[in-house]
Design a protein around this motif. Structure first.
Motif, mmCIF file in Angstrom:
data_model
loop_
_atom_site.group_PDB
_atom_site.id
_atom_site.type_symbol
_atom_site.label_atom_id
_atom_site.label_comp_id
_atom_site.label_asym_id
_atom_site.label_seq_id
_atom_site.Cartn_x
_atom_site.Cartn_y
_atom_site.Cartn_z
ATOM 1 N N LEU A 252 0.793 -1.221 0.000
ATOM 2 C CA LEU A 252 0.000 0.000 0.000
ATOM 3 C C LEU A 252 0.829 1.275 0.000
ATOM 4 O O LEU A 252 0.470 2.247 -0.678
ATOM 5 C CB LEU A 252 -0.963 -0.010 1.198
ATOM 6 C CG LEU A 252 -2.046 -1.108 1.150
ATOM 7 C CD1 LEU A 252 -2.927 -1.039 2.378
ATOM 8 C CD2 LEU A 252 -2.878 -1.002 -0.120
ATOM 9 N N VAL A 253 1.926 1.331 0.762
ATOM 10 C CA VAL A 253 2.703 2.575 0.804
ATOM 11 C C VAL A 253 3.345 2.880 -0.545
ATOM 12 O O VAL A 253 3.677 4.032 -0.845
ATOM 13 C CB VAL A 253 3.783 2.516 1.914
ATOM 14 C CG1 VAL A 253 3.143 2.484 3.276
ATOM 15 C CG2 VAL A 253 4.716 1.332 1.702
ATOM 16 N N LYS A 254 3.504 1.857 -1.377
ATOM 17 C CA LYS A 254 4.026 2.084 -2.721
ATOM 18 C C LYS A 254 2.985 2.741 -3.612
ATOM 19 O O LYS A 254 3.326 3.491 -4.536
ATOM 20 C CB LYS A 254 4.481 0.753 -3.335
ATOM 21 C CG LYS A 254 5.604 0.065 -2.564
ATOM 22 C CD LYS A 254 5.932 -1.285 -3.173
ATOM 23 C CE LYS A 254 7.010 -2.003 -2.361
ATOM 24 N NZ LYS A 254 7.304 -3.355 -2.923
ATOM 25 N N LEU A 255 1.712 2.445 -3.351
ATOM 26 C CA LEU A 255 0.625 3.012 -4.154
ATOM 27 C C LEU A 255 0.098 4.321 -3.577
ATOM 28 O O LEU A 255 -0.488 5.132 -4.307
ATOM 29 C CB LEU A 255 -0.526 2.001 -4.253
ATOM 30 C CG LEU A 255 -0.186 0.643 -4.888
ATOM 31 C CD1 LEU A 255 -1.376 -0.288 -4.800
ATOM 32 C CD2 LEU A 255 0.246 0.814 -6.337
ATOM 33 N N TYR A 256 0.294 4.510 -2.268
ATOM 34 C CA TYR A 256 -0.183 5.725 -1.598
ATOM 35 C C TYR A 256 1.005 6.394 -0.900
ATOM 36 O O TYR A 256 1.200 6.242 0.314
ATOM 37 C CB TYR A 256 -1.276 5.395 -0.577
ATOM 38 C CG TYR A 256 -2.476 4.679 -1.164
ATOM 39 C CD1 TYR A 256 -3.565 5.392 -1.636
ATOM 40 C CD2 TYR A 256 -2.507 3.282 -1.238
ATOM 41 C CE1 TYR A 256 -4.684 4.739 -2.165
ATOM 42 C CE2 TYR A 256 -3.607 2.617 -1.770
ATOM 43 C CZ TYR A 256 -4.684 3.354 -2.232
ATOM 44 O OH TYR A 256 -5.781 2.711 -2.761
ATOM 45 N N PRO A 257 1.830 7.117 -1.619
ATOM 46 C CA PRO A 257 3.049 7.695 -1.023
ATOM 47 C C PRO A 257 2.765 8.679 0.110
ATOM 48 O O PRO A 257 3.607 8.835 1.009
ATOM 49 C CB PRO A 257 3.731 8.385 -2.212
ATOM 50 C CG PRO A 257 2.666 8.545 -3.246
ATOM 51 C CD PRO A 257 1.720 7.405 -3.055
ATOM 52 N N LYS A 258 1.609 9.331 0.097
ATOM 53 C CA LYS A 258 1.281 10.266 1.177
ATOM 54 C C LYS A 258 1.109 9.552 2.518
ATOM 55 O O LYS A 258 1.217 10.169 3.577
ATOM 56 C CB LYS A 258 -0.002 11.029 0.862
ATOM 57 C CG LYS A 258 0.114 12.030 -0.276
ATOM 58 C CD LYS A 258 -1.196 12.760 -0.472
ATOM 59 C CE LYS A 258 -1.129 13.732 -1.641
ATOM 60 N NZ LYS A 258 -2.432 14.432 -1.834
ATOM 61 N N ALA A 259 0.815 8.256 2.468
ATOM 62 C CA ALA A 259 0.560 7.499 3.697
ATOM 63 C C ALA A 259 1.831 7.055 4.397
ATOM 64 O O ALA A 259 1.792 6.658 5.565
ATOM 65 C CB ALA A 259 -0.296 6.281 3.385
ATOM 66 N N GLU A 260 2.949 7.129 3.711
ATOM 67 C CA GLU A 260 4.195 6.644 4.296
ATOM 68 C C GLU A 260 4.560 7.447 5.539
ATOM 69 O O GLU A 260 4.588 8.676 5.534
ATOM 70 C CB GLU A 260 5.334 6.717 3.279
ATOM 71 C CG GLU A 260 6.593 6.019 3.750
ATOM 72 C CD GLU A 260 7.629 5.890 2.646
ATOM 73 O OE1 GLU A 260 8.668 5.265 2.904
ATOM 74 O OE2 GLU A 260 7.384 6.404 1.540
ATOM 75 N N GLY A 261 4.796 6.741 6.616
ATOM 76 C CA GLY A 261 5.138 7.385 7.878
ATOM 77 C C GLY A 261 3.944 7.778 8.725
ATOM 78 O O GLY A 261 4.110 8.181 9.876
ATOM 79 N N LEU A 262 2.730 7.670 8.163
ATOM 80 C CA LEU A 262 1.535 8.058 8.913
ATOM 81 C C LEU A 262 0.738 6.858 9.420
ATOM 82 O O LEU A 262 -0.102 6.999 10.303
ATOM 83 C CB LEU A 262 0.620 8.935 8.035
ATOM 84 C CG LEU A 262 1.209 10.267 7.553
ATOM 85 C CD1 LEU A 262 0.208 10.980 6.647
ATOM 86 C CD2 LEU A 262 1.580 11.139 8.741
ATOM 87 N N VAL A 263 0.977 5.692 8.849
ATOM 88 C CA VAL A 263 0.210 4.500 9.238
ATOM 89 C C VAL A 263 0.664 4.011 10.617
ATOM 90 O O VAL A 263 1.862 3.903 10.892
ATOM 91 C CB VAL A 263 0.382 3.379 8.202
ATOM 92 C CG1 VAL A 263 -0.416 2.142 8.629
ATOM 93 C CG2 VAL A 263 -0.053 3.846 6.821
ATOM 94 N N GLU A 264 -0.312 3.709 11.448
ATOM 95 C CA GLU A 264 -0.031 3.175 12.790
ATOM 96 C C GLU A 264 -0.946 1.998 13.065
ATOM 97 O O GLU A 264 -2.151 2.052 12.788
ATOM 98 C CB GLU A 264 -0.239 4.255 13.848
ATOM 99 C CG GLU A 264 0.143 3.797 15.258
ATOM 100 C CD GLU A 264 -0.050 4.885 16.309
ATOM 101 O OE1 GLU A 264 0.230 4.624 17.490
ATOM 102 O OE2 GLU A 264 -0.490 5.997 15.934
ATOM 103 N N ILE A 265 -0.371 0.932 13.586
ATOM 104 C CA ILE A 265 -1.138 -0.266 13.954
ATOM 105 C C ILE A 265 -0.980 -0.484 15.451
ATOM 106 O O ILE A 265 0.144 -0.579 15.957
ATOM 107 C CB ILE A 265 -0.644 -1.499 13.181
ATOM 108 C CG1 ILE A 265 -0.781 -1.280 11.671
ATOM 109 C CG2 ILE A 265 -1.422 -2.748 13.607
ATOM 110 C CD1 ILE A 265 -0.168 -2.390 10.841
ATOM 111 N N THR A 266 -2.101 -0.546 16.158
ATOM 112 C CA THR A 266 -2.097 -0.727 17.614
ATOM 113 C C THR A 266 -2.829 -2.019 17.958
ATOM 114 O O THR A 266 -3.923 -2.276 17.440
ATOM 115 C CB THR A 266 -2.786 0.452 18.318
ATOM 116 O OG1 THR A 266 -2.076 1.654 18.012
ATOM 117 C CG2 THR A 266 -2.790 0.251 19.827
#
Length: 585
Positions: A252-266
């Motif tokens: 996904l981060v390859k297809l949505y570059p704006k999301a890189e560094g913002l995704v968090e999994i808890t």
């Protein structure tokens, strides 16, 4: 018709039904012709009753099976006795390989690859099996009926509801997710029990990334939308967290570059550790790996409320309350009671339980012809101390009022089979035989000279019941129960005549069948990054990339058909070559 043929048929009818009629034949012959007169001195009511009873004897026993999950499907696959008329009722017309549901949520495996139509599973059997796609609404144990409603949305001319009679009822409806009545969970959280749940999660994950990519959002709002919270540190929650982490970082981060560094999994877990049912080495490795992967693991944290945009938690030890914004919540915290089961338990006097109580032969307590297996039931293992006097009397064959080691050794096989907690107790205490237990009670006397009275016997077995354990609610348990019950039904008539089970300590004779015994074959915990942990029989623990290939082999071999086996393996190969599909379909 000639006279001879008439006499032949009349004679045959008389032999078959001697009590149904009395036949007087008068034959008059004259000249070149003849006349034939048949007078019947019959009793119509008796004849009707005779025919009715004959039809009742020849009628196949009807077995109604509720559910097409692991337990129900395993029962149907292994049922071979053609003397039953089987009716299968379920709101879904397929069997789903549920251990791969976390893989479906991220597109590692497609949903249709893990399902097999139930009609295809049973069509080749020599047993008369019919399937109806409907949901069972209630069970009437007095009149032996189940009341159902079609699960089709279309109008069926007012015939959406119907009743089905049964001689035997097999309840295998599974369970639903347990929300613990926490506000907002049902309205805002995703569950992971059914194929539809996995598909819904997959669409929501893509929705979150698409929304976060919109140009009008702030980084703070993007961060909220891309915060994924998993509640429950069991195998399902841990595997989904690992699958989601891989999906995000590999695709996904390859297809949505704006999301890189913002995704968090808890990952939230109420106890002190995740994967509590596994070996401590696996638990420690999983926690360390999640920390390295950047998965925020919060143990000792209990959820108190879920709103549309926030999830509230409370520290069990600290009491600290916190609210965290999120984009998606997945709830995986154990099983709860289905309304059908709750209603049925009230009717049979089990209203204060969470699941149906059965005996060791999977028969529902308080019934004679209703069986329950899988997640909707648990075996109510009888305690040794409840039957201690009866056991002592059976073992004391000479009636002396004392038990010798020889008498105990002769009875130990039946005792262990009827009360498996005895064997567990001896194993945990590292005792080789029941004689060692007696020696432990009587001191250092020679084994041959030991004799126990009833009080000594009670003292020797007083702690045995502490080893009683409930079986886990897993696919492995449900499948073994289905196979066991089918084997019982296959040999029902044979075992009625020649019982093979242990003796009835509180009665005469023997039980028809050996009681159900679960055989643990091991368990897996995929941890992402092509690494899996396995705990196999004999306390053998394996962790790493090689175990991942063992996981592939076992799960491929456990598929219900060659069709699904080929589809699953091809999905894995496709993912290796092309990655996971991120289309929202």
């Amino acid at each position: 018709m000639t006279a001879s043929s008439f006499f032949d048929k009349a004679s045959t009818a008389f032999r078959r039904h001697p009590s149904g009629s009395k036949l007087l034949l008068v034959v008059a012959l004259s000249g070149g012709g003849g006349g034939l007169l048949a007078l019947s001195d019959a009793k119509p009511p008796e004849a009707v009753n005779f025919l009715a009873s004959s039809e009742a004897e020849n009628r196949k026993k009807r077995v109604v099976v509720l559910g097409t999950g692991w337990a129900g499907t395993s029962f149907l696959k292994n049922l071979k006795n053609s003397s039953y008329d089987v009716k299968v009722i379920s709101p879904r017309n397929y069997f789903a390989f549920t251990p791969l549901l976390p893989s479906v949520t991220c597109g590692t495996v497609e949903a249709r690859s893990i399902v097999e139509p139930i009609r295809r599973i049973v069509k080749k059997k020599n047993v008369d099996i019919s399937f109806w796609e409907a949901e069972c609404l209630s069970i009437d144990p007095v009149n032996k009926k189940v009341y159902c409603q079609s699960s089709q949305d279309t109008n069926l001319n007012g015939k959406e509801e119907f009743a089905v009679e049964y001689d035997y009822l097999v309840i295998a409806v599974g369970a639903r997710s347990n929300t613990f009545n926490i506000p907002g969970v049902v309205e805002h959280a995703h569950f992971l029990k059914e194929v539809e749940d996995a598909q819904r999660i997959r669409r929501t994950v893509i929705d979150c990334f698409e929304r976060a990519d919109l140009p009008t959002l702030s980084d703070e709002e993007r961060k909220r939308i891309l915060h994924f919270v998993i509640v429950g540190g069991g195998p399902t929650g841990v595997e989904f967290a690992a699958e989601l982490h891989d999906h995000v970082n590999e695709d996904l981060v390859k297809l949505y570059p704006k999301a890189e560094g913002l995704v968090e999994i808890t990952l939230l877990e109420a106890t002190d550790h995740i994967l509590n049912m596994f070996d401590k080495r696996i638990t420690a490795f999983a926690e360390e790996k999640f920390q390295r992967d950047g998965i925020d693991l919060k143990t000792g944290s209990m959820v108190t409320k879920v709103t549309e945009t926030e999830i509230s938690t409370k520290g069990i030890k600290s009491g600290e309350v916190a609210s965290v914004p999120y984009g998606m919540v997945v709830w995986s915290t154990g099983i709860g009671t289905r309304p059908l089961i709750a209603d049925f338990m009230k009717k049979i006097g089990q209203g204060n339980r969470r699941v149906l109580a059965t005996d060791e032969w999977l028969r529902v307590d308080g019934t004679n012809n209703v069986y329950a297996l899988g997640d909707c039931a648990s075996i109510n293992q009888r305690k040794v101390m409840e039957d201690i006097a009866a056991i002592f009397k059976k073992a004391d064959k000479d009636g002396s009022g004392t038990l010798t080691v020889k008498e105990m050794q002769e009875a130990v096989g039946d005792i262990v089979e009827r009360y498996p907690q005895v064997e567990l107790y001896l194993k945990n205490k590292q005792m080789k035989s029941i004689a060692d237990l007696l020696v432990n009670t009587k001191g250092d006397k020679a084994k041959e000279s030991i004799e126990l009275n009833i009080e000594d016997f009670k003292a020797a077995l007083s702690e045995v019941d502490s080893q009683m354990k409930f079986l886990p609610a897993t696919a492995q348990v449900a499948a073994q129960q289905g196979t066991y019950l089918a084997d019982c039904f296959n040999r029902m008539e044979e075992c009625e005549k020649n019982p093979e089970g242990p003796p009835r300590f509180r009665g005469e004779g023997r039980h028809r069948f050996h009681p159900f015994r679960y055989k643990h074959l091991g368990q897996f915990a995929p941890l992402g990054g092509e690494q899996t942990a396995a705990q196999l029989p004999g306390d053998w623990v394996s962790i790493g990339h090689s175990t991942q290939w063992l996981w592939y082999s076992v799960y491929a071999s456990k598929q219900v058909s060659w069709r699904t086996r080929a589809l699953v393996v091809s999905d894995w190969m496709r993912r290796f070559v092309f990655g996971r599909d991120s289309s929202r379909i």
